[in-house]
Design an enzyme around this catalytic site. Structure first.
Site, PDB file in Angstrom:
ATOM      1  N   THR A   1       0.131  -0.129  15.076  1.00  0.00           N
ATOM      2  CA  THR A   1      -0.950   0.766  14.732  1.00  0.00           C
ATOM      3  C   THR A   1      -0.151   2.344  14.515  1.00  0.00           C
ATOM      4  O   THR A   1       0.122   2.310  15.774  1.00  0.00           O
ATOM      5  CB  THR A   1      -2.623   0.414  14.981  1.00  0.00           C
ATOM      6  OG1 THR A   1      -3.212   1.264  14.414  1.00  0.00           O
ATOM      7  CG2 THR A   1      -2.363   1.176  15.782  1.00  0.00           C
TER       8      THR A   1
ATOM      9  N   MET B   1      -7.183   8.989   9.646  1.00  0.00           N
ATOM     10  CA  MET B   1      -8.144   9.457   8.351  1.00  0.00           C
ATOM     11  C   MET B   1      -8.850  10.307   8.115  1.00  0.00           C
ATOM     12  O   MET B   1     -10.383  11.082   7.982  1.00  0.00           O
ATOM     13  CB  MET B   1      -8.831   8.009   7.380  1.00  0.00           C
ATOM     14  CG  MET B   1      -7.420   6.929   6.788  1.00  0.00           C
ATOM     15  SD  MET B   1      -9.226   6.211   6.083  1.00  0.00           S
ATOM     16  CE  MET B   1      -9.662   4.443   7.992  1.00  0.00           C
TER      17      MET B   1
ATOM     18  N   ASP C   1       0.886  -1.135  -0.037  1.00  0.00           N
ATOM     19  CA  ASP C   1       0.102  -0.159  -0.117  1.00  0.00           C
ATOM     20  C   ASP C   1       1.120   0.983   0.671  1.00  0.00           C
ATOM     21  O   ASP C   1       2.173   1.299   0.591  1.00  0.00           O
ATOM     22  CB  ASP C   1      -0.606   0.007   0.675  1.00  0.00           C
ATOM     23  CG  ASP C   1      -2.331  -1.070   1.468  1.00  0.00           C
ATOM     24  OD1 ASP C   1      -2.618  -1.586   0.020  1.00  0.00           O
ATOM     25  OD2 ASP C   1      -3.147  -1.538   2.116  1.00  0.00           O
TER      26      ASP C   1
ATOM     27  N   GLY D   1      -0.261  -0.678   5.692  1.00  0.00           N
ATOM     28  CA  GLY D   1       0.926   0.517   6.271  1.00  0.00           C
ATOM     29  C   GLY D   1      -0.065  -0.293   8.061  1.00  0.00           C
ATOM     30  O   GLY D   1      -1.015  -0.493   8.249  1.00  0.00           O
ATOM     31  N   GLY D   2       0.957  -0.108   8.953  1.00  0.00           N
ATOM     32  CA  GLY D   2       0.253   0.339  10.643  1.00  0.00           C
ATOM     33  C   GLY D   2      -0.577  -1.375  10.989  1.00  0.00           C
ATOM     34  O   GLY D   2       0.671  -2.288  10.207  1.00  0.00           O
TER      35      GLY D   2
ATOM     36  N   LYS E   1      -2.384   4.773  -4.030  1.00  0.00           N
ATOM     37  CA  LYS E   1      -2.631   5.714  -5.104  1.00  0.00           C
ATOM     38  C   LYS E   1      -1.389   6.374  -4.145  1.00  0.00           C
ATOM     39  O   LYS E   1      -0.365   6.612  -3.653  1.00  0.00           O
ATOM     40  CB  LYS E   1      -3.611   6.649  -4.024  1.00  0.00           C
ATOM     41  CG  LYS E   1      -4.159   7.583  -4.303  1.00  0.00           C
ATOM     42  CD  LYS E   1      -4.728   8.856  -3.914  1.00  0.00           C
ATOM     43  CE  LYS E   1      -6.334   7.916  -3.684  1.00  0.00           C
ATOM     44  NZ  LYS E   1      -7.555   8.902  -2.746  1.00  0.00           N
TER      45      LYS E   1
HETATM   46  C1  LIG Z   1      -6.296   3.536   5.734  1.00  0.00           C
HETATM   47  S1  LIG Z   1      -6.072   4.195   7.528  1.00  0.00           S
HETATM   48  C2  LIG Z   1      -4.702   2.764   7.865  1.00  0.00           C
HETATM   49  C3  LIG Z   1      -4.340   2.687   9.102  1.00  0.00           C
HETATM   50  C4  LIG Z   1      -3.387   1.431   9.440  1.00  0.00           C
HETATM   51  N1  LIG Z   1      -3.851   0.223   8.940  1.00  0.00           N
HETATM   52  C5  LIG Z   1      -3.122   1.463  11.458  1.00  0.00           C
HETATM   53  O1  LIG Z   1      -3.432   1.211  11.702  1.00  0.00           O
HETATM   54  O2  LIG Z   1      -2.369   2.353  11.286  1.00  0.00           O
HETATM   55  C6  LIG Z   1      -5.328   4.925   7.166  1.00  0.00           C
HETATM   56  C7  LIG Z   1      -4.579   6.285   8.145  1.00  0.00           C
HETATM   57  O3  LIG Z   1      -3.717   5.943   9.225  1.00  0.00           O
HETATM   58  C8  LIG Z   1      -3.306   6.865   9.460  1.00  0.00           C
HETATM   59  N2  LIG Z   1      -1.779   6.835   9.816  1.00  0.00           N
HETATM   60  C9  LIG Z   1      -1.229   5.403   9.739  1.00  0.00           C
HETATM   61  N3  LIG Z   1       0.182   6.496   8.915  1.00  0.00           N
HETATM   62  C10 LIG Z   1       0.258   7.482   9.687  1.00  0.00           C
HETATM   63  C11 LIG Z   1       1.477   7.997  10.354  1.00  0.00           C
HETATM   64  N4  LIG Z   1       2.413   7.531   9.819  1.00  0.00           N
HETATM   65  N5  LIG Z   1       1.270   9.269  10.988  1.00  0.00           N
HETATM   66  C12 LIG Z   1      -0.317   9.545  11.065  1.00  0.00           C
HETATM   67  N6  LIG Z   1      -1.042   8.950  10.743  1.00  0.00           N
HETATM   68  C13 LIG Z   1      -0.785   7.805   9.975  1.00  0.00           C
HETATM   69  C14 LIG Z   1      -4.033   8.630   9.330  1.00  0.00           C
HETATM   70  O4  LIG Z   1      -4.805   8.375  10.040  1.00  0.00           O
HETATM   71  C15 LIG Z   1      -4.012   7.665   7.819  1.00  0.00           C
HETATM   72  O5  LIG Z   1      -4.992   8.571   7.718  1.00  0.00           O
END
Ligand SMILES: C[S@@+](CC[C@H](N)C(=O)[O-])C[C@H]1O[C@@H](n2cnc3c(N)ncnc32)[C@H](O)[C@@H]1O
Length: 268
Positions: A120, A173, A37, A90-91, A59
Site C-alpha cells: 500500500t 487522497m 486503474d 494501485g497499492g 481517470k
Molecule cells: C484511491 S487511493 C488508492 C490507494 C491504494 N489502494 C493503496 O493501497 O495504496 C489513491 C491514493 O493513494 C495514494 N497513493 C497511491 N500511490 C501513491 C504513490 N506512488 N505515492 C504517493 N501516494 C500514493 C495517494 O494518497 C492517492 O491519492
C-alpha cells in the site's frame, strides 16, 4: 453453457515494478484480460504480455473515470464469458481501493475470485522516504485515513479521534484538502510543530518528498508544486526522514508514455 471465468483482484503496489508480488506477476502473465486503474504504473503495465487484452478504467487527463458500477459490469461480463480477469489496482486492493466492493459484486454473481495484496502507498512512501510508520519510543500505533470525501463534500472526520500525538497518521487522497486537514488537526489538539511529510509518486523515479510541520505543510506542498498522487504522513516518526533517507529518485529516467484505449471492451 459458458464456463465462468475467474477474477483476481490484484494489488500492484505504489509504482516501483519490483514491488509487485511474485503472485501478481504470475497472474498478469496468465491473464486473458487486465482491467487496470490510473495509478498502476507504466512500468507495471509494460509487464503485461503482448496479446493480453488491456482495459483502462482509470481517470486520465481530460477524461472522466469509468463509474464504479460500470467497472463492476465490465468485470462481471468478462468473467461470465469465461475470461481469466486480472483486476489490477494501485497499492493494495483492500486499502482505499474499493476492492471489497468489487469482491462483493463477484460474490453476488457467483463468480469465483481471489484477492492478492499489494504494497500500500503508506508502506511504500514510508520505506522510500525514510519514515518508519512505527518506531519504538516515538509512537504506539498508526492510523490510515482518507482525506477525500465522496463528491467533494466536506470531510466527515472526527478530528479529536485522529489528533493523537502518539499515533502516526497517514492520509490518502488528501492533497486537495491538505490545508483543512492540518488546520483541523491543530484545532483538535496536535501541536503546530508536529512533523509532517507529503510524498508524491512514492517508490517511483519521480518521487518528491516535502518535510515540514503541521503549520506549514500545506504551503510547502504548494511551493514544491506537488501533484497527485500524494500521501501525507504526520507524527514524530517524520523526524527520522533525513537520517534514514536512502532512496535516490531518478528524475531523468525516461518514463515511457504508454497510450491505452480507454474502456475498449471490443479488444477484450
Ligand atoms: C484511491 S487511493 C488508492 C490507494 C491504494 N489502494 C493503496 O493501497 O495504496 C489513491 C491514493 O493513494 C495514494 N497513493 C497511491 N500511490 C501513491 C504513490 N506512488 N505515492 C504517493 N501516494 C500514493 C495517494 O494518497 C492517492 O491519492
Amino acid at each position: 453453457m459458458t464456463t465462468k471465468g475467474f477474477v483476481s483482484l490484484v494489488g500492484s503496489g505504489p509504482g516501483d515494478p519490483e514491488l509487485l508480488t511474485v503472485k501478481a506477476l504470475r497472474l498478469i502473465q496468465q491473464a486473458d484480460v487486465v482491467v487496470f486503474d490510473r495509478l498502476v504504473s507504466a512500468e507495471i503495465l509494460n509487464l503485461i504480455p503482448h496479446g493480453v487484452s488491456q482495459i483502462s478504467v482509470g481517470k486520465s487527463p481530460g477524461k472522466h473515470c469509468v463509474p464504479q458500477d460500470q467497472i463492476n459490469e465490465i468485470i462481471v461480463s468478462l468473467a461470465l464469458s469465461g475470461r481469466r480477469v486480472v483486476r489490477l489496482k494501485g497499492g493494495d486492493p483492500y486499502i482505499f481501493g474499493r476492492g471489497g466492493e468489487e469482491a462483493l459484486v463477484m460474490r453476488q454473481h457467483g463468480i469465483p475470485f481471489e484477492v492478492v495484496p499489494g504494497v500500500t502507498a503508506a508502506a511504500g512512501c514510508s520505506s522510500y522516504s525514510g519514515i518508519p510508520l512505527t518506531h519504538r519510543g516515538l509512537n504506539h500505533g498508526v492510523r490510515f485515513i482518507t482525506g477525500h470525501q465522496k463528491n467533494d463534500e466536506t470531510l466527515d472526520i472526527d478530528w479529536h479521534k485522529v489528533a493523537d500525538p502518539d499515533c502516526t497518521l497517514v492520509i490518502y487522497m488528501g492533497l486537495a484538502n491538505l490545508q483543512t486537514i492540518c488546520t483541523e488537526l491543530v484545532r483538535a489538539g496536535l501541536p503546530v510543530t508536529t512533523p509532517a511529510a507529503a510524498i508524491h509518486g512514492g517508490t517511483t523515479a519521480h518521487q518528491q518528498k516535502v518535510i515540514a510541520t503541521l503549520s506549514d505543510l500545506a504551503d510547502a506542498v504548494v511551493t514544491a508544486e506537488l501533484k497527485s498522487p500524494v500521501t501525507t504522513i504526520i507524527g514524530e516518526v517524520v523526524t527520522l526522514s533525513d537520517e534514514l533517507d536512502w532512496f535516490q529518485p531518478d528524475y531523468q529516467q525516461d518514463e515511457r508514455v504508454v497510450a491505452y484505449d480507454s474502456f475498449n471492451l471490443a479488444r477484450a
